[in-house]
Structure formats: structure tokens, C-alpha cells
Design a protein around this motif. Structure first.
Motif, PDB file in Angstrom:
ATOM      1  N   LEU A 256      53.106 -40.855  79.786  1.00  0.00           N
ATOM      2  CA  LEU A 256      53.723 -39.533  79.707  1.00  0.00           C
ATOM      3  C   LEU A 256      55.205 -39.698  80.030  1.00  0.00           C
ATOM      4  O   LEU A 256      55.570 -40.132  81.144  1.00  0.00           O
ATOM      5  N   ARG A 257      56.058 -39.377  79.067  1.00  0.00           N
ATOM      6  CA  ARG A 257      57.503 -39.517  79.235  1.00  0.00           C
ATOM      7  C   ARG A 257      58.170 -38.145  79.124  1.00  0.00           C
ATOM      8  O   ARG A 257      57.939 -37.423  78.167  1.00  0.00           O
ATOM      9  N   TYR A 258      58.957 -37.816  80.118  1.00  0.00           N
ATOM     10  CA  TYR A 258      59.677 -36.545  80.119  1.00  0.00           C
ATOM     11  C   TYR A 258      58.721 -35.376  79.858  1.00  0.00           C
ATOM     12  O   TYR A 258      58.934 -34.549  78.977  1.00  0.00           O
ATOM     13  N   CYS A 259      57.693 -35.331  80.662  1.00  0.00           N
ATOM     14  CA  CYS A 259      56.713 -34.253  80.539  1.00  0.00           C
ATOM     15  C   CYS A 259      56.762 -33.360  81.771  1.00  0.00           C
ATOM     16  O   CYS A 259      56.982 -33.838  82.887  1.00  0.00           O
ATOM     17  N   LEU A 260      56.547 -32.068  81.567  1.00  0.00           N
ATOM     18  CA  LEU A 260      56.536 -31.110  82.669  1.00  0.00           C
ATOM     19  C   LEU A 260      55.106 -30.895  83.124  1.00  0.00           C
ATOM     20  O   LEU A 260      54.212 -30.612  82.320  1.00  0.00           O
ATOM     21  N   LEU A 261      54.902 -31.006  84.458  1.00  0.00           N
ATOM     22  CA  LEU A 261      53.574 -30.906  85.040  1.00  0.00           C
ATOM     23  C   LEU A 261      53.594 -29.943  86.222  1.00  0.00           C
ATOM     24  O   LEU A 261      54.605 -29.805  86.916  1.00  0.00           O
ATOM     25  N   LYS A 262      52.476 -29.303  86.457  1.00  0.00           N
ATOM     26  CA  LYS A 262      52.357 -28.374  87.580  1.00  0.00           C
ATOM     27  C   LYS A 262      52.102 -29.101  88.892  1.00  0.00           C
ATOM     28  O   LYS A 262      52.528 -28.657  89.962  1.00  0.00           O
ATOM     29  N   SER A 263      51.426 -30.214  88.833  1.00  0.00           N
ATOM     30  CA  SER A 263      51.007 -30.943  90.033  1.00  0.00           C
ATOM     31  C   SER A 263      52.179 -31.598  90.743  1.00  0.00           C
ATOM     32  O   SER A 263      53.233 -31.858  90.158  1.00  0.00           O
ATOM     33  N   ALA A 264      51.941 -31.882  92.019  1.00  0.00           N
ATOM     34  CA  ALA A 264      52.871 -32.714  92.767  1.00  0.00           C
ATOM     35  C   ALA A 264      52.549 -34.170  92.462  1.00  0.00           C
ATOM     36  O   ALA A 264      51.389 -34.538  92.340  1.00  0.00           O
ATOM     37  N   GLY A 265      53.553 -34.988  92.306  1.00  0.00           N
ATOM     38  CA  GLY A 265      53.325 -36.391  92.003  1.00  0.00           C
ATOM     39  C   GLY A 265      54.623 -37.151  91.954  1.00  0.00           C
ATOM     40  O   GLY A 265      55.701 -36.604  92.194  1.00  0.00           O
ATOM     41  N   THR A 266      54.517 -38.411  91.628  1.00  0.00           N
ATOM     42  CA  THR A 266      55.696 -39.270  91.533  1.00  0.00           C
ATOM     43  C   THR A 266      55.612 -40.076  90.250  1.00  0.00           C
ATOM     44  O   THR A 266      54.522 -40.356  89.731  1.00  0.00           O
ATOM     45  N   ASN A 267      56.770 -40.451  89.765  1.00  0.00           N
ATOM     46  CA  ASN A 267      56.816 -41.273  88.559  1.00  0.00           C
ATOM     47  C   ASN A 267      56.354 -42.691  88.864  1.00  0.00           C
ATOM     48  O   ASN A 267      56.519 -43.200  89.973  1.00  0.00           O
ATOM     49  N   ASP A 268      55.761 -43.304  87.847  1.00  0.00           N
ATOM     50  CA  ASP A 268      55.340 -44.696  87.964  1.00  0.00           C
ATOM     51  C   ASP A 268      55.338 -45.291  86.564  1.00  0.00           C
ATOM     52  O   ASP A 268      56.013 -44.775  85.668  1.00  0.00           O
ATOM     53  N   ALA A 269      54.572 -46.337  86.350  1.00  0.00           N
ATOM     54  CA  ALA A 269      54.591 -47.013  85.054  1.00  0.00           C
ATOM     55  C   ALA A 269      53.997 -46.153  83.943  1.00  0.00           C
ATOM     56  O   ALA A 269      54.290 -46.368  82.757  1.00  0.00           O
ATOM     57  N   HIS A 270      53.156 -45.152  84.299  1.00  0.00           N
ATOM     58  CA  HIS A 270      52.521 -44.303  83.299  1.00  0.00           C
ATOM     59  C   HIS A 270      53.151 -42.913  83.214  1.00  0.00           C
ATOM     60  O   HIS A 270      53.037 -42.243  82.195  1.00  0.00           O
ATOM     61  N   PHE A 271      53.788 -42.476  84.294  1.00  0.00           N
ATOM     62  CA  PHE A 271      54.506 -41.209  84.320  1.00  0.00           C
ATOM     63  C   PHE A 271      55.990 -41.532  84.441  1.00  0.00           C
ATOM     64  O   PHE A 271      56.468 -41.945  85.504  1.00  0.00           O
ATOM     65  N   ILE A 272      56.708 -41.345  83.345  1.00  0.00           N
ATOM     66  CA  ILE A 272      58.089 -41.820  83.269  1.00  0.00           C
ATOM     67  C   ILE A 272      59.026 -40.620  83.130  1.00  0.00           C
ATOM     68  O   ILE A 272      58.950 -39.865  82.164  1.00  0.00           O
ATOM     69  N   ASN A 273      59.882 -40.457  84.134  1.00  0.00           N
ATOM     70  CA  ASN A 273      60.860 -39.360  84.145  1.00  0.00           C
ATOM     71  C   ASN A 273      60.211 -37.993  83.922  1.00  0.00           C
ATOM     72  O   ASN A 273      60.747 -37.126  83.219  1.00  0.00           O
ATOM     73  N   CYS A 274      59.063 -37.798  84.535  1.00  0.00           N
ATOM     74  CA  CYS A 274      58.373 -36.517  84.413  1.00  0.00           C
ATOM     75  C   CYS A 274      58.938 -35.498  85.400  1.00  0.00           C
ATOM     76  O   CYS A 274      59.568 -35.859  86.401  1.00  0.00           O
ATOM     77  N   ILE A 275      58.731 -34.225  85.113  1.00  0.00           N
ATOM     78  CA  ILE A 275      59.195 -33.143  85.972  1.00  0.00           C
ATOM     79  C   ILE A 275      57.971 -32.587  86.684  1.00  0.00           C
ATOM     80  O   ILE A 275      57.102 -31.968  86.072  1.00  0.00           O
TER      81      ILE A 275
END
Length: 493
Positions: free
Chosen positions: A404-423
Motif C-alpha cells: 500500500l503506497r500513499y494510502c489513507l487509512l483510519k487505523s493507527a499504524g506505522t509505515n514499513d516495507a508493506h505500508f509505504i508513505n501511508c496516511i
């Protein structure tokens, strides 16, 4: 010794006298109440021409009515404002609409014409109206007007009856074995299931409308091409064009028809500007494990309001561009194996009839019947995944080839190798107001999705959203399927 019997008899007589007086008192009270009630209810009939009827509406309007098919029932109330009873000597439909028939139910009795209908003083009756229209022999909807006529004490009154009649092309369990065009001339009404055989192609012209009767579906082993535009989208929906109640449209009701199923060896299905809503199972696509060639491509489409899942794919290659997938009783989308590419898409779930327990997007590998595993490969770029339930499967994505790159999410979380520059912990501020049955997944003025996308991840086909708005005008890419358009404060939510 005689004193006690004498006292007993005296006491007994007094008790009888008291009981008699009590009974007489109740009789008097009951008589007074009866006299009062009789004085309130006037049994006589008024014959004055000034005592006429009152109605709760001056027009009974039906929405677009499919010709040769019955409608829902509309109702109206007829009041007698007089203290005396009133006799309606005649209630009937004038018969002005030569192509239509309006049928009545007056105070629980069905018929087309009624005489001597009585209404007590300060009372009312219900009239229920149904319509069935003959074919109009026209492509476009045609307005029919008639009048519901009342004659009371020699005075004529009427209520206007209106309906828009729409002719359709009817298809009943057809099998399409060669190329066929669905034009925008008039809607197609599909009963049962239409089958598109292998090597056959159906083309849906801009503005084409396919209406599906209860449980009807379209099953395609061949190819579908939909050429909708922003001005003239292709529509796939149920055949209920009226309202559930009041001003609430049937559009809020899921499960009105089956769905669209692409089955092997289907390949090369391309759908532009398609709006699909109100189905039971949504859109399914399976291509027998071929992830090299694109089985299904959706551009600027809307798949919404399903009684199960809006989009389900299994072991095939699917492209989603500028597409909204929203509101389902289960996931809005699940991807079992295969290759998924989603750019500038909005996945949202505010399903009306319950809070879904499954994630908005469900992603997993698939096991084939021979025991082999079809691994999932999925990329979500510049997307919004948001709603009443969790965004994706619980747990990490370490075992999945999902990014997931540059995706907006409701949950709290942190970027990693699979979540890249997410909001994270963000709010797209959709225009949707679930409690008001209003579902619109464009961005509000305070949206965290405005200008947060990556231009390099926006494909050329996503430059314009389905409303025709240009993503490149501002120089910053908004997330999701829609370009943010400023809403003047007085018009905003």
C-alpha cells in the motif's frame, strides 16, 4: 336472644339498599355517557353543496414505470371535515390516459369504480392506487396523466394521477453466442440469467441501461466491453425505479438482483464509467489462474451497495483505476490469489443495514483443487480504504506480496516495507451521511486526502475522475477516486 337476628336482618336490608342505589347510579352515569356520545356523533347525512371532501394531496405521482409491469402502491387520504356524515356518490378514474390503467382500493375494497362511499363526520378513508401502463412505442420516458374523480353532493372534485412510462427491451434467459450491442435507445429488462458464451463479445454503448428483475444475473464466459462516459455512464441495477417509502429511493436497498459473474475462459473485459448497484453478490471474476493477461479492467466505475461483496476475484489479473467500491454487508472487495493493481481508488464501507464485521478489503492466497497455492500479488496506490470496519485483514502482511503506497487509512499504524508513505489515523471527510441514507464518497473541504498523493503513481487513465474533474489542475494529486472540489461553506455539510 332475639336481638342478634333482628340486628342481622336490619343490616342485611341496609346493604341491599346501598347496592341498589349503587347500581342505579351506574345506570344513570352510563345513560349520560351514551347521551354525550350520541350528541358528539352526527348520524345524519349532509346534503349541502358546501360540504365537500378534503385531500392530503392534490397529485398522486408515480416515478418512472416500466410498461407492462405493475407498480408499487401509492396512497392518499380523503377527509370529511363536516360534523355530519357524507356520502360520496361516485369515485372513479376518468380514463384520460389511453395508454395507462390506474386501479383503486377504497377503504379496503378493490375495484375501478365505487358508488355511495360513506365517511362519518370528522373522519377519513384511505385510497390506494396502482398503475399498469401499456407500451408507449417510444424510446424515451413518456408522461401519462389521468384524474381520480369524486362526486359529492353534486359537486365534482379531482386529484391528478401522473406516471412516466418507460418501454424496455425484455430478455428472458437469453444465451448470447455472438457479438451483440446494447444501445442507449431504451433500457433492457433482464429476467432470469443472461449467458454470454465463450468467444462472444457484448458491447454496452455509452448511456446503456440494464435493469435486472429479482434474482436475475449476467454470466459471461466471453467478453464484455462497456463504453460509458462521464456524461453517459452505463448503468447496471435492479428494475425497481420507484421509492421504498416517501422520498427514499430503492437505490438504498441491496439484494434487488443477482450480479455479474465472469467465468473462465473470460478475458479482456474492459468497463469504463459503469455504475453497478443494489445487487446480491456484486461482481465476480475468475480466469482459471491466468495472471498474465488482464481478465477485468475497471476505469472510473462504481460498484456499490451489495448484500454480500461488491467485487470478488479469484486467481486472475484485475486492474482498478479511479474506481469506487463501496457499501457491502461483508467485504466491499476480496481478492483470492492473482494479481491486483488498484490506483486512485476508494474502498469505503458504510453499509446501511448493519455494521460489517469483515475488513473493507480482504486479501489472501487461494488453494486450487489440485492442492497448489495461488499467491496474491497486490498493489494499492493513492487509494483510500475507510469505513465502519477494519481496512484490511488483521495481522501483518509479511507473508503476502501486498503493498500500500500513499494510502489513507483510519487505523493507527506505522509505515514499513508493506505500508509505504501511508496516511494513518486520517479522515477523508466523505460527503456521505449514513443516517440520512446519503452516500457520496467525494471529499469534503477538511479531507486529509487532499493533495496527499504521488503523481508518479497516478496512471494516465486516471487523470480525470468519473465526474470529468482533472487531477492535474492543482499540481497535487488527491487520494481516492475523486478530485476534491471546494464546497462553498453555505452548501457544505
Amino acid at each position: 336472644m332475639l336481638l342478634f337476628p333482628v340486628l342481622y336482618n336490619i343490616t342485611l336490608e341496609r346493604t341491599k339498599m346501598k347496592n341498589t342505589k349503587r347500581y342505579l347510579l351506574w345506570i344513570i352515569v352510563a345513560g349520560c355517557v351514551a347521551l354525550m356520545l350520541n350528541s358528539c356523533i352526527e348520524d345524519g347525512f349532509t346534503t349541502s353543496s358546501s360540504d365537500v371532501l378534503a385531500f392530503n394531496k392534490d397529485t398522486v405521482a408515480f416515478d418512472t414505470v416500466i410498461t407492462m409491469q405493475g407498480t408499487t402502491t401509492k396512497q392518499m387520504v380523503v377527509y370529511n371535515r363536516s360534523k355530519k356524515q357524507i356520502n360520496i356518490s361516485s369515485i372513479k378514474v376518468a380514463g384520460l390516459a389511453t395508454k395507462g390503467h390506474f386501479h383503486l382500493n377504497v377503504d379496503g375494497v378493490r375495484g375501478d369504480e365505487f358508488q355511495n362511499v360513506e365517511i362519518r363526520g370528522n373522519d377519513s378513508i384511505f385510497i390506494f392506487i396502482e398503475a399498469k401502463l401499456d407500451e408507449m412505442e417510444k424510446d424515451e420516458p413518456t408522461l401519462l396523466e389521468d384524474r381520480l374523480e369524486f362526486v359529492t353532493n353534486g359537486v365534482s372534485q379531482s386529484v391528478l394521477l401522473t406516471a412516466w412510462g418507460q418501454d424496455v427491451v425484455r430478455m428472458r434467459g437469453d444465451t448470447i453466442s455472438r457479438s451483440m450491442h446494447f444501445t442507449a435507445d431504451k433500457p433492457y429488462l433482464i429476467y432470469d440469467t443472461v449467458f454470454v458464451k465463450d468467444r462472444a463479445t457484448i458491447t454496452l454503448d455509452a448511456g446503456a441501461t440494464l435493469l435486472f428483475h429479482d434474482k436475475a444475473a449476467l454470466r459471461c464466459a466471453g467478453r464484455m466491453v462497456a463504453n460509458g462516459t462521464a456524461e453517459a455512464p452505463v448503468t447496471l441495477r435492479g428494475d425497481r425505479l420507484d421509492h421504498v417509502v416517501g422520498t427514499t429511493s430503492f437505490d438504498v436497498m441491496s439484494g434487488q438482483w443477482g450480479g455479474v459473474i465472469f467465468t473462465p475462459p473470460t478475458m479482456g473485459n474492459v468497463l469504463n464509467h459503469v455504475i453497478m448497484k443494489g445487487s446480491s453478490i456484486g461482481m465476480h471474476c475468475s480466469a482459471g489462474g491466468d495472471t498474465t493477461h488482464c481478465a477485468l479492467k475497471l476505469v472510473n466505475c462504481v460498484l456499490t451497495n451489495s448484500a454480500s461483496t461488491c467485487l470478488a476475484t479469484a486467481a486472475c489479473y484485475v486492474q482498478l483505476i479511479g474506481t469506487e467500491i463501496s457499501d457491502a454487508a461483508e467485504e466491499v472487495a476480496y481478492f483470492a490469489g492473482g494479481k491486483i493493481s488498484a490506483s486512485q481508488c476508494t474502498f469505503a464501507n458504510y453499509y446501511l443495514f448493519k455494521v460489517p464485521s469483515l475488513p473493507i478489503v480482504n486479501i489472501f492466497d487461494v488453494e486450487f483443487s489440485n492442492g497448489t497455492i495461488g499467491k496474491i500479488k497486490a498493489d494499492f496506490n493513492n487509494c483510500i480504504i475507510y469505513g465502519l470496519s477494519s481496512e484490511i485483514n488483521e495481522g501483518t502482511l509479511d507473508d503476502f506480496n501486498v503493498y500500500l503506497r500513499y494510502c489513507l487509512l483510519k487505523s493507527a499504524g506505522t509505515n514499513d516495507a508493506h505500508f509505504i508513505n501511508c496516511i494513518w489515523e486520517a479522515d477523508p471527510c466523505f460527503l456521505t451521511v449514513r443516517d440520512d441514507h446519503f452516500f457520496d464518497y467525494r471529499l469534503g473541504n477538511e479531507s486529509d486526502a487532499i493533495g496527499k498523493g504521488n503523481l508518479d503513481l497516478c496512471p494516465a487513465e486516471a487523470r480525470y475522475d468519473r465526474y470529468g474533474n482533472d487531477r492535474l489542475v492543482s499540481g497535487a494529486i488527491d487520494l481516492g477516486a475523486y478530485v476534491w472540489v471546494n464546497i462553498p461553506e453555505e452548501d457544505g455539510n
